[in-house]
Design a protein around this motif. Sequence first.
Motif, PDB file in Angstrom:
ATOM      1  N   ILE A  71      33.346  39.943  14.099  1.00  0.00           N
ATOM      2  CA  ILE A  71      33.754  41.304  14.086  1.00  0.00           C
ATOM      3  C   ILE A  71      33.262  42.128  15.443  1.00  0.00           C
ATOM      4  N   TRP A  72      32.081  41.958  15.707  1.00  0.00           N
ATOM      5  CA  TRP A  72      31.368  42.200  17.266  1.00  0.00           C
ATOM      6  C   TRP A  72      31.638  41.531  18.236  1.00  0.00           C
ATOM      7  N   LEU A  73      32.272  40.238  18.176  1.00  0.00           N
ATOM      8  CA  LEU A  73      32.745  39.460  19.248  1.00  0.00           C
ATOM      9  C   LEU A  73      34.236  40.055  19.609  1.00  0.00           C
ATOM     10  N   SER A  74      34.635  40.421  18.690  1.00  0.00           N
ATOM     11  CA  SER A  74      36.178  40.907  18.936  1.00  0.00           C
ATOM     12  C   SER A  74      36.131  42.173  19.441  1.00  0.00           C
ATOM     13  N   ILE A  75      35.194  43.269  18.983  1.00  0.00           N
ATOM     14  CA  ILE A  75      34.906  44.585  19.499  1.00  0.00           C
ATOM     15  C   ILE A  75      34.624  44.336  21.122  1.00  0.00           C
ATOM     16  N   ASN A  76      33.348  43.389  21.310  1.00  0.00           N
ATOM     17  CA  ASN A  76      33.003  43.249  22.829  1.00  0.00           C
ATOM     18  C   ASN A  76      34.066  42.785  23.635  1.00  0.00           C
ATOM     19  N   PHE A  77      34.925  42.131  23.427  1.00  0.00           N
ATOM     20  CA  PHE A  77      35.865  41.448  24.397  1.00  0.00           C
ATOM     21  C   PHE A  77      37.465  42.120  24.239  1.00  0.00           C
ATOM     22  N   ILE A  78      37.534  42.909  23.146  1.00  0.00           N
ATOM     23  CA  ILE A  78      38.668  43.499  23.345  1.00  0.00           C
ATOM     24  C   ILE A  78      39.023  44.190  24.503  1.00  0.00           C
ATOM     25  N   GLY A  79      37.809  45.238  24.951  1.00  0.00           N
ATOM     26  CA  GLY A  79      37.793  45.948  26.290  1.00  0.00           C
ATOM     27  C   GLY A  79      38.024  45.077  27.428  1.00  0.00           C
ATOM     28  N   VAL A  80      37.321  43.806  27.465  1.00  0.00           N
ATOM     29  CA  VAL A  80      37.386  43.033  28.587  1.00  0.00           C
ATOM     30  C   VAL A  80      38.766  42.476  28.829  1.00  0.00           C
ATOM     31  N   LEU A  96      40.100  41.121  39.234  1.00  0.00           N
ATOM     32  CA  LEU A  96      39.560  40.194  38.314  1.00  0.00           C
ATOM     33  C   LEU A  96      38.524  39.510  38.827  1.00  0.00           C
ATOM     34  N   ARG A  97      38.800  38.975  40.024  1.00  0.00           N
ATOM     35  CA  ARG A  97      37.573  38.092  40.730  1.00  0.00           C
ATOM     36  C   ARG A  97      36.570  38.872  41.449  1.00  0.00           C
ATOM     37  N   SER A  98      36.555  40.242  41.371  1.00  0.00           N
ATOM     38  CA  SER A  98      35.586  41.098  41.968  1.00  0.00           C
ATOM     39  C   SER A  98      34.164  40.920  41.128  1.00  0.00           C
ATOM     40  N   LYS A  99      33.103  41.323  42.000  1.00  0.00           N
ATOM     41  CA  LYS A  99      31.690  41.395  41.349  1.00  0.00           C
ATOM     42  C   LYS A  99      31.441  42.171  40.112  1.00  0.00           C
ATOM     43  N   VAL A 100      32.356  43.495  40.230  1.00  0.00           N
ATOM     44  CA  VAL A 100      32.274  44.247  39.310  1.00  0.00           C
ATOM     45  C   VAL A 100      32.831  43.957  37.770  1.00  0.00           C
ATOM     46  N   MET A 101      33.936  43.098  37.924  1.00  0.00           N
ATOM     47  CA  MET A 101      34.585  42.165  36.882  1.00  0.00           C
ATOM     48  C   MET A 101      33.622  41.390  36.250  1.00  0.00           C
ATOM     49  N   ALA A 102      32.736  40.689  37.168  1.00  0.00           N
ATOM     50  CA  ALA A 102      31.716  39.838  36.720  1.00  0.00           C
ATOM     51  C   ALA A 102      30.885  40.259  36.037  1.00  0.00           C
ATOM     52  N   GLY A 103      30.243  41.421  36.474  1.00  0.00           N
ATOM     53  CA  GLY A 103      29.242  42.143  35.969  1.00  0.00           C
ATOM     54  C   GLY A 103      29.678  42.731  34.540  1.00  0.00           C
ATOM     55  N   VAL A 104      30.960  43.054  34.377  1.00  0.00           N
ATOM     56  CA  VAL A 104      31.241  43.684  33.081  1.00  0.00           C
ATOM     57  C   VAL A 104      31.311  42.447  32.034  1.00  0.00           C
ATOM     58  N   VAL A 105      31.880  41.257  32.242  1.00  0.00           N
ATOM     59  CA  VAL A 105      32.103  39.978  31.607  1.00  0.00           C
ATOM     60  C   VAL A 105      30.525  39.768  31.188  1.00  0.00           C
ATOM     61  N   SER A 106      29.797  39.655  32.128  1.00  0.00           N
ATOM     62  CA  SER A 106      28.212  39.326  31.794  1.00  0.00           C
ATOM     63  C   SER A 106      27.490  40.240  30.832  1.00  0.00           C
TER      64      SER A 106
END
Length: 578
Positions: A71-80, A96-106
């Motif tokens: 459930i929380w895996l879905s919640i966390n990555f729906i936004g991503v 998508l290849r920016s440092k900001v997006m890399a930080g969001v995913v991390s």
Amino acid sequence: MLHSLPWLAIAALASGAISLWFLRYLWPYRNRLGGRFFLATIGCEALWSLSYGVALFVFDPALRAAFEIPIWLSINFIGVFFLAFAFEYTGRAALLRSKVMAGVVSLQVLHTLIVVTNPIHGIAWSNYRIEPVFGLATVAYTHQPWLFVNAAGFVLMIAVASFLLADTVFSYGPLYRTQAAAIAISPVFPGLPFLLWLVETGTMPPLNLTPLLFPIHLAFDMYAFFSRDMFEMVPAARRVADHAAIGNLGTAVVIVDTGTRIIELNDEAAEILGVDASDALGRQLSAHLPDIDLDGDAETLARTVDGRRREYAVTTSPLTDSSGTAVGDTIVLQDITEERRREQRLAVLNRVLRHNLRNDLNVVHGYLEMAEERVGDEGLQEMLQTAERNTAAVLALGEKARDIERALVTDDDPEPVALRPIVAGVAAELAGEDSPEAITVDLPADLRVRASPSLLEIVFANLLENALEHNPSGSPTATVRVSAVDRAGDRVTIEIRDDGPGIPEHELGVLDETEETALEHGSGLGLWIVKWGVVSLGGAVNFDVSTEGTSVFLDFPNASVGAGSEASADVPPSRDNA
């Protein structure tokens, strides 16, 4: 009875089933812009709904707690995935290849790890317990600060993605407006119950009803997909086109705001300014191009670029928003260096041909006439006569060159001109007093065309001269008449018909070529003068050649009063376009 039904679980499972059904239709579009991320978003929603629906039937505390992971895996990555979709769908794929997006995913990976290990440290929640509602295994737990940080990141990503999609609605007009608006609005419906659950408002214990609202969210997405060609008309194409229109133009473009600060420029413009494009942004235009007057007419600018002196034609145009309010100016710098050099060379050659060569040939022509009178040998006289004729032809060619200059560069603005007096004057001059009947001018006295009088004289003089001089008969004739007026009355077609042998095919063929070759070339300049002159007046030239003569059709803008009432006639179809 209603409370005895597991409606909460059934609704969640139905929501997951709808998501899976929608994925089936989305799958063929996975390689479209935004397609893979949109599929992943819907996939997370399906996982969330199905996991929640099944978990409501699990009363074992340890196993029930394990269902929190998907459930929380879905919640966390729906936004991503939804944010990534918005980036790619709206033409911002570079992010998508920016440092900001890399930080969001991390950060979302970190959130997921904390959820997985929460039974050890209790950072996300504590006091986890099953509190059945309607006979289902609903749970309650104390929300810890990290859970709010986690949820805030989820909400922020959804909000940013929705904003980017909403920006498309306002920026690109009706072309993408409906589908972008539908997708941007859709997260509101499941988002509201999620926020209520987060702040523990509503039912006791608080129920996370988010999966139950996914069908409404999916209804908007389905509308965009099935009814508005969501992946057929992608806003990314428009955004890329807007940037490519400047970047790939091949001409220097600078855009300034109302304060004449540079807000956009392409590489060609940066090269002229002698700076990097990023360094010029935000600076005053006068710091780089002090000689440009945004309120003035077209002007020229000379700059040294890469050690070479270049000349540019400068044109400016106001930049306005959709309401017509001025927001800046667009400045285009067109490199005209080679054009100016070519004009200069042609001007020099023209002056030499028209002045020096003409003067020298006049002398030669005079001596040839004198020699012909003094020579008694008939064979030598014949050779001198041939030389005299050729010299006269070259002199006439020089005069044609002057007509070409007037045909290509004329200061006369097209204006309503009475055609009959001009044609009659040319005809009288060419036919002479001995054969005034050679040219018949059958034109209405009130016929007026929008043209330059001087160019009209040149065009008709060359055509009528050709009709009379290239006719081997002893009494050549030509007729000028109205051939057709279009049904709207905006155009009039004039026919010049002669009874000569017809213009040779190779003479007409070269008029459609970009250049003359050694094997295909016209013997003179008359037809070129006619073509260039008529085209410069906004008209067209067509030829109809037969054994009985040649008909030349000249199409002009009609300026006659009441032109629309003229009778319409069809122009003969068998014509070679010039």
